[in-house]
Design a protein around this motif. Sequence first.
Motif, PDB file in Angstrom:
ATOM      1  N   LEU A   1       0.868  -1.173   0.000  1.00  0.00           N
ATOM      2  CA  LEU A   1       0.000   0.000   0.000  1.00  0.00           C
ATOM      3  C   LEU A   1       0.903   1.220   0.000  1.00  0.00           C
ATOM      4  O   LEU A   1       1.781   1.347   0.858  1.00  0.00           O
TER       5      LEU A   1
ATOM      6  N   ARG B   1      -6.004   3.656   6.500  1.00  0.00           N
ATOM      7  CA  ARG B   1      -5.955   2.971   5.200  1.00  0.00           C
ATOM      8  C   ARG B   1      -5.214   1.653   5.311  1.00  0.00           C
ATOM      9  O   ARG B   1      -5.575   0.669   4.652  1.00  0.00           O
TER      10      ARG B   1
ATOM     11  N   THR C   1      -6.982  -1.842   4.430  1.00  0.00           N
ATOM     12  CA  THR C   1      -6.443  -2.648   3.337  1.00  0.00           C
ATOM     13  C   THR C   1      -6.015  -4.034   3.799  1.00  0.00           C
ATOM     14  O   THR C   1      -6.306  -5.041   3.139  1.00  0.00           O
TER      15      THR C   1
END
Length: 260
Positions: free
Chosen positions: A64, A82, A86
Amino acid sequence: MAATGRTGDFAGKVVFVTGAASGIGRATALAFARAGADVAATDISGPGVQETAHMIEEAGSRALAVRCDVTSSEDVQAALARTVETFGRLDAAFNNAGVEQPVAPTADITEDDWERLVAVNLRGVFLCMKYQIPLLLEHGGGSIVNTSSGAGVVGIAGQAAYTAAKHGVVGLTRSAALDYARSGVRINAVCPGIIATEMMDRFTGGTPEGRDRVIAQEPIGRMGTADEIAAAVLWLCSDAAAFVIGHALVMDGGQTVGPA
């Protein structure tokens, strides 16, 4: 971290790395990926961190890429959110983002330079840990490694702001380590010396004379490599270092020990 069966095996683990667009951060993100971890690579340089993420995927791990200014609480929280969205969790973090100081005696350091050095090199580490630790606690613990410097354990002429911030990282690491030692969160620091990175190229002016000048400070007679620091970070995050708490691991070719 939970037992993995062998040192350096991070399969199934999720790692968050700041300053991952180049140098020590990129080398460490890739080392974690090669050891099986999913890696959230963050940096203020969007293109650089995208390139690192591509390299992580080429190494066979999930990546990521997140642009993140570690001096911003909002950016840090968003990047960690995030990461969890993820990959589902957080197991380890390497808080490595940092900037160098122009050489200047203390009274000549500008207030803007002082604020910038402390904001990135110290506040950034604090903000990352502040929001990483609760995520680690959710899954029973984990490991954090912060980047200090050889300048975090000795004074260096012409580097008062950088040295103060890096001393602060060591103190912050040690105190936070004590706060969470019984909770399964291990917090340590690495203190690199003169390492062959883009930052060192800027510091030396990128000239052979500049490189020779800094190498002359190293009893070992060479610069260190980013991969050497990365190997130490992985060890500190592994089960092999399970009894290591609040340690500042100096890796500087003997520079802070004294002249050869």
